[in-house]
Write a protein that holds these residues in place. Structure first.
Motif: not given
Length: 250
Positions: A39-40, A47-53, A164-171
């Motif tokens: 839903r994003r 836009s949620e990451l940065t304001n820099d164009t 969350a957006f990329t649904r990436t595995r992580f540690a």
């Protein structure tokens, strides 16, 4: 992010921990079952990451490139997450965090070696440090696709958004004392979040609360308190990370 306090006879040890909750996602093609299911849109995400164009444009280009491949896997998602992480932590942006790619050779190896290849067991008696070297098995860790090391809580939030957006595995690694896969290490199909730069240690003015960042090792805490007349119940082995030990050894 949350703060937890451990009360003892001499006061409270307050450890600010940044928790990333891992989730397992089904492998689906890019498209309606991929990003849109969250839903994003990519534009909203950027836009949620940065304001820099310019940075937004680079993020959208990275997303579009992976969508065009029409092949989704743990490895491709990790690649996308790392691409975005590299953009976020580039020197062009107002960030203090560090990005290290697996292809960076010596830099990546040195950051890995800081925890996984060699364990430094030290005796801290005042300022006298005796160090013995213990070589660990290389079979106990996996090389991640990339390493991101946030410096601030805001940067932690950015990494969480990317994961969350990329649904990436992580540690997540605090001190790396337990380097087993999915604990303090992850393979090329995932991203490693290294907390070593979250290393604040601060004793309150009334000497009742000690605030410790999760990137510290207990040796750092013991040395900080040396000479203050204040002690804290931490790990027996000084090399162990504060965040991981308090959460169960990661």
């Amino acid at each position: 992010m949350f703060t937890c306090g451990f009360r003892g006879g001499l006061g409270i040890l307050k450890v600010t921990l940044f928790l990333l909750v891992a989730s397992c996602f089904p492998a689906t093609p890019w498209g309606s079952a991929g990003f849109e299911s969250q839903r994003r849109s990519p534009s909203l995400f950027a836009s949620e990451l940065t304001n820099d164009t310019h940075t937004k444009t680079l993020v959208l280009q990275a997303v579009a490139s992976y969508q065009a491949d029409q092949v989704e896997s743990d490895t491709s998602r990790a690649g996308l997450a790392c691409s975005i992480g590299k953009i976020i932590f580039s020197r062009a942006n107002d960030t203090q965090g560090e990005y290290i790619d697996a292809v960076d050779g010596t830099i990546y190896t040195n950051r890995t070696n800081a925890y996984w290849f060699v364990s430094l067991v030290s005796s801290y008696i005042l300022n006298d440090i005796r160090t013995d070297t213990i070589v660990r098995s290389s079979r106990c860790w996996l090389p991640s696709r990339c390493i991101v090391a946030p410096k601030t809580s805001h940067e932690v939030a950015l990494i969480v958004k990317v994961i969350a957006f990329t649904r990436t595995r992580f540690a997540v690694r605090s001190g790396g004392h337990n380097p087993n896969p999915a604990w303090a290490s992850i393979g090329a199909n995932g991203l490693l979040v290294d907390l070593y730069q979250l290393d604040t240690i601060e004793l309150s003015g009334d000497r009742k609360i000690l605030t410790v960042g999760p990137g510290n090792r207990w040796a750092d805490v013991y040395r900080y308190l040396n000479g203050t007349g204040i002690s804290v119940a931490g790990a027996r082995v000084p090399e162990v990370g504060v965040g991981g030990q308090l959460l169960g050894g990661k």
